[in-house]
Structure formats: structure tokens, C-alpha cells
Design a protein around this motif. Structure first.
Motif, short mmCIF file in Angstrom:
data_model
loop_
_atom_site.label_atom_id
_atom_site.label_comp_id
_atom_site.label_asym_id
_atom_site.label_seq_id
_atom_site.Cartn_x
_atom_site.Cartn_y
_atom_site.Cartn_z
N ARG A 183 -19.46 -53.33 -3.45
CA ARG A 183 -18.56 -52.39 -4.14
C ARG A 183 -17.33 -53.08 -4.71
O ARG A 183 -16.71 -52.59 -5.65
N ARG A 184 -16.95 -54.22 -4.11
CA ARG A 184 -15.78 -54.96 -4.62
C ARG A 184 -15.96 -55.30 -6.10
O ARG A 184 -15.11 -55.03 -6.93
N ALA A 185 -17.09 -55.89 -6.43
CA ALA A 185 -17.32 -56.31 -7.82
C ALA A 185 -17.48 -55.09 -8.73
O ALA A 185 -17.00 -55.08 -9.87
N GLU A 186 -18.11 -54.05 -8.21
CA GLU A 186 -18.35 -52.87 -9.04
C GLU A 186 -17.05 -52.16 -9.40
O GLU A 186 -16.88 -51.67 -10.52
N THR A 187 -16.10 -52.13 -8.48
CA THR A 187 -14.84 -51.46 -8.77
C THR A 187 -14.00 -52.27 -9.75
O THR A 187 -13.29 -51.71 -10.61
N VAL A 188 -14.10 -53.59 -9.69
CA VAL A 188 -13.39 -54.42 -10.68
C VAL A 188 -14.02 -54.20 -12.06
O VAL A 188 -13.30 -54.02 -13.06
N LEU A 189 -15.34 -54.18 -12.10
CA LEU A 189 -16.03 -53.93 -13.38
C LEU A 189 -15.60 -52.58 -13.96
O LEU A 189 -15.29 -52.47 -15.16
N GLU A 212 -12.50 -49.33 -17.90
CA GLU A 212 -11.49 -48.28 -18.01
C GLU A 212 -10.37 -48.68 -18.98
O GLU A 212 -9.95 -47.89 -19.81
N ILE A 213 -9.88 -49.89 -18.88
CA ILE A 213 -8.77 -50.31 -19.74
C ILE A 213 -9.26 -50.99 -21.02
O ILE A 213 -8.46 -51.46 -21.82
N HIS A 226 -15.10 -57.33 -24.42
CA HIS A 226 -16.55 -57.33 -24.19
C HIS A 226 -16.89 -57.87 -22.80
O HIS A 226 -16.21 -58.76 -22.29
N ILE A 227 -17.94 -57.28 -22.22
CA ILE A 227 -18.43 -57.75 -20.93
C ILE A 227 -19.78 -58.41 -21.18
O ILE A 227 -20.72 -57.77 -21.65
N LEU A 228 -19.85 -59.71 -20.91
CA LEU A 228 -21.04 -60.48 -21.24
C LEU A 228 -21.83 -60.83 -19.98
O LEU A 228 -21.24 -61.06 -18.93
N VAL A 234 -10.46 -52.15 -1.29
CA VAL A 234 -11.40 -51.85 -2.39
C VAL A 234 -10.90 -50.73 -3.30
O VAL A 234 -11.20 -50.74 -4.50
N ASP A 235 -10.11 -49.79 -2.80
CA ASP A 235 -9.63 -48.71 -3.65
C ASP A 235 -8.65 -49.19 -4.72
O ASP A 235 -8.57 -48.61 -5.80
N GLU A 236 -7.89 -50.23 -4.43
CA GLU A 236 -6.90 -50.73 -5.38
C GLU A 236 -7.29 -52.06 -6.02
O GLU A 236 -6.59 -52.57 -6.88
N LEU A 237 -8.42 -52.61 -5.57
CA LEU A 237 -8.82 -53.95 -6.01
C LEU A 237 -8.92 -54.07 -7.53
O LEU A 237 -8.40 -55.02 -8.13
N GLY A 238 -9.58 -53.10 -8.15
CA GLY A 238 -9.78 -53.15 -9.60
C GLY A 238 -8.46 -53.15 -10.35
O GLY A 238 -8.24 -53.96 -11.25
N LEU A 239 -7.57 -52.27 -9.95
CA LEU A 239 -6.27 -52.17 -10.62
C LEU A 239 -5.47 -53.45 -10.46
O LEU A 239 -4.85 -53.95 -11.40
N ASN A 240 -5.47 -54.02 -9.27
CA ASN A 240 -4.69 -55.23 -9.03
C ASN A 240 -5.21 -56.41 -9.87
O ASN A 240 -4.41 -57.15 -10.44
N VAL A 241 -6.51 -56.55 -9.95
CA VAL A 241 -7.10 -57.63 -10.76
C VAL A 241 -6.75 -57.43 -12.22
O VAL A 241 -6.29 -58.35 -12.92
N VAL A 242 -6.96 -56.21 -12.70
CA VAL A 242 -6.72 -55.91 -14.10
C VAL A 242 -5.23 -56.09 -14.44
O VAL A 242 -4.88 -56.53 -15.53
N ASN A 243 -4.36 -55.79 -13.51
CA ASN A 243 -2.92 -55.99 -13.75
C ASN A 243 -2.61 -57.47 -14.01
O ASN A 243 -1.78 -57.77 -14.88
N VAL A 244 -3.25 -58.38 -13.29
CA VAL A 244 -3.04 -59.81 -13.56
C VAL A 244 -3.47 -60.13 -14.99
O VAL A 244 -2.74 -60.80 -15.74
N LEU A 245 -4.64 -59.64 -15.39
CA LEU A 245 -5.17 -59.96 -16.72
C LEU A 245 -4.32 -59.33 -17.82
O LEU A 245 -4.07 -59.95 -18.86
#
Ligand code: Q9C
Ligand code: ZN
Length: 342
Positions: free
Chosen positions: A31-37, A42-43, A47-49, A326-337
Motif C-alpha cells: 500500500r505504501r507505493a500505491e498511495t504515493v502513486l 492527484e496533483i 507522465h507516469i512511465l 501510510v495515510d500521509e506518505l503520498g502527500l509528504n513525498v509529493v510535497n518534496v517533489l
């Protein structure tokens, strides 16, 4: 920014992990990778390759051949003796024992090549781990061909995996393999910044005696935290690599205010090195709500982290490492990017 992703990470789906003396549900799960994806979609990051297949040659530039063969066959050999469950070591090389002999049996090899008991090998681990490498290498190739930055959504993570051992949820060192691939594609100097909460002992070990790959890591102090036996400030590299390994061990409770200065120092060192390519081992287990870590990052701090990384101003490959809230993982990663891009 392009992202690289494959759903094949799901083949690594252990049933249990050894935590605090008990077999419990794993912290490192699909689920970690799926939530980041999902958050990248979402934002609309870009492209996702899918990855392409690079085979074993780039892996063998960094890892020991016997170790790679072991990983490839470990679960099959285990299951012949033990049946369907996940493979765990129960023994290790003691201080004065032989480390120049690789045992023949499954239990012996697991003990020889593992450095912890928290990293189960499953029937699908090899497939997932090699796909994770391909994700990193696909990102590396895009950056080498002119992309400003790419995010490699690697799972399982890699920075604890050394030349011939695995542990810390890591099997093959995605970031190290990508850094070596940059060198092999013509980059003279490559810098790696590791911002995962844990020390990237594997990456450090792989490049410890080299000056063509600078390794800089900020992490929880090993006297308090996993991996315990690596990550001190006086580990500065060896031989011609002396001075090209830099550790910033930080105490439990570190928040953005106390992280900022060592981070600035790290960024300055990387800028002075003037790398041709830049690899970021991106773990967000520095988050205040991370279930296994003790730093105090808030979600907005990851925007600042991305801004700081952007100041290196070199072609950049982000490689996903840890992060277990895992609930905040996606947001935190995307915030760095996002912080990096703005
Ligand atoms: N009580 C990465 O972040 N120790 N690996 C867990 C739980 C292992 C972390 C202990 C931590 C490994 C890539
Ligand atoms: Zn970590």
C-alpha cells in the motif's frame, strides 16, 4: 516531472515482519507505493512511465555475484526445506567467526547474507526487487538523456543493501545502482544525498573508498537508532575516497528547525563537489507520525526540503526509500517533489 512506476512491487508482499520480538504485520507493505502513486496522479505531477528491463549487468556493477545469485534463488531453496512461508535467517556471523566461507544450506546462506531479521524474503521478492532496480534505472536513463528531474517510485527500498548483504527492508541498492549507471553513462562525478531517517549504510559501504561518488546522509544517530553499527560522523571514507563520505547523525526528536542547518551544510558540500548527476535517496520516515521513527517533521517541512534539494541545481533522480505513515506518505513525498519544482 516524470515518475517511473511498476505494479510488480506487489510481488513483494510478506505476511509478517519481526518487530520487538513478535511476528507482526509488516510496516513495509504494498500500500505504501500505491498511495504515493495515487497522490502523484492527484496533483498531476507528470507522465507516469513503466520501467524497461535492464537485466543483471547494472546490478552486478554494484553487488557481489554470489549475493545476487543467492537473492535470486533464496526463497526457492528455503521453500524446499521449509514450505510456503517467508524466509527468515536465525543465525549470524559472530565477531570472531569465518566470513570467508559461504555455507551451502538455506539457513546458512540466509545468516551469511542477511544483517537483520526484519527483512523477509518471499516467493516474489526477487521479481519485485529487480523491478525496483529497473524503475530506478529507467529514471536514471531519462535524466542522463536530458530530463531535469525524475521520480523513481521504487519498492522495495534499497539504501540498506550493501555489496553482499541485505536488511532494513532492502535487497538491491536502487540508488547505488543508478549512481553507478550515471558514471557508466559518462558522468564524472555523482553525488548522493540520503534524507531517509535511517542511515544508508549500504550506499555508504558500496562507495566508501571512492571519490567519484560522493555520499552525504542525514539520519537518526546510530547510538540510538537502526542500523546501529553505521552512520557516525567519523565515517569519512577510505583511501582516495577519504572526505567523500559525510554523515550527519541527529538525535531523536529532531525537527525542521534543527535539521535545517545540517541540511544546508550537506547541500553546500554537494554544490562544492559540482556533480554531473545528483541522486536523492528520498525517505519520508522523518515524519512526526511515522510509526517506527522518532523525528518530528511536519507535512509542510517536505516543501522546504524539496526547495533545498533544488538548490543543488543539477540533473536529479529521486529514488523512493522509506516512510511508513501510510495515510500521509503520498502527500509528504509529493510535497518534496512540488517544493523542488517551484
Ligand atoms: N521496531 C527503511 O526505511 N527496523 N528501512 C524496524 C521496528 C528496521 C527501515 C524496527 C527499519 C528499516 C528503508
Ligand atoms: Zn528509513
Amino acid at each position: 516531472m516524470f515518475a517511473v512506476y511498476s505494479q510488480d512491487h506487489q510481488y513483494h508482499n510478506p505476511r509478517f515482519e519481526l518487530v520487538d520480538g513478535q511476528f507482526s504485520p509488516p510496516f513495509e507493505h504494498p500500500r505504501r507505493a500505491e498511495t504515493v502513486l495515487a497522490q502523484i496522479r492527484e496533483i498531476s505531477l507528470g507522465h507516469i512511465l513503466p520501467p524497461r528491463d535492464f537485466g543483471l549487468s547494472a546490478i552486478l556493477r554494484v553487488h557481489d555475484e554470489g549475493f545476487v545469485r543467492f537473492l535470486q534463488t533464496a526463497w526457492n531453496e528455503w521453500s524446499l526445506v521449509r514450505g510456503e512461508g517467508d524466509a527468515f535467517p536465525f543465525t549470524w556471523i559472530g565477531r570472531a567467526m569465518r566470513r570467508d566461507k559461504v555455507p551451502e544450506t538455506s539457513d546458512g546462506k540466509l545468516g551469511y547474507y542477511a544483517f537483520d531479521a526484519g527483512t523477509p524474503i518471499t516467493s516474489g521478492t526477487w521479481r519485485a526487487a529487480t523491478t525496483s532496480v529497473n524503475v530506478a534505472l529507467t529514471g536514471q536513463e531519462l535524466v542522463a538523456k536530458g530530463e531535469r528531474a525524475v521520480f523513481a517510485l521504487c519498492r522495495p527500498p534499497g539504501h540498506h543493501a550493501a555489496r553482499d548483504c541485505y536488511g532494513g527492508y532492502c535487497f538491491l541498492n536502487n540508488a547505488a545502482i543508478a549512481a553507478q549507471a550515471f558514471r557508466d553513462a559518462g558522468a564524472e562525478r555523482v553525488a548522493i544525498l540520503d534524507v531517509d531517517y535511517h542511515h544508508g549504510n549500504g550506499t555508504q559501504e558500496i562507495f566508501y573508498d571512492r571519490r567519484d561518488i560522493l555520499f552525504v546522509s542525514l539520519h537518526a544517530h546510530p547510538r540510538q537508532e537502526y542500523p546501529y553499527f553505521s552512520g557516525y560522523e567519523d565515517e569519512r571514507g577510505a583511501g582516495t575516497g577519504e572526505g567523500y563520505n559525510q554523515n550527519y547523525p541527529l538525535p531523536w526528536g529532531t525537527d525542521w528547525t534543527s535539521y535545517r542547518e545540517p541540511l544546508e551544510d550537506a547541500i553546500r558540500a554537494i554544490r562544492n563537489y559540482s556533480p554531473d548527476a545528483f541522486v536523492v535517496s528520498l525517505g519520508v520516515d522523518t515524519f512526526e507520525k511515522d510509526p517506527i521513527c522518532k523525528f518530528q517533521f511536519h507535512k509542510e517541512d517536505y516543501l522546504r526540503l524539496g526547495e533545498a534539494i533544488a538548490r543543488v541545481n543539477k540533473p536529479t533522480l529521486f529514488v523512493m526509500e522509506g516512510g511508513y505513515a501510510v495515510d500521509e506518505l503520498g502527500l509528504n513525498v509529493v510535497n518534496v517533489l512540488v517544493g523542488f519544482e517551484n
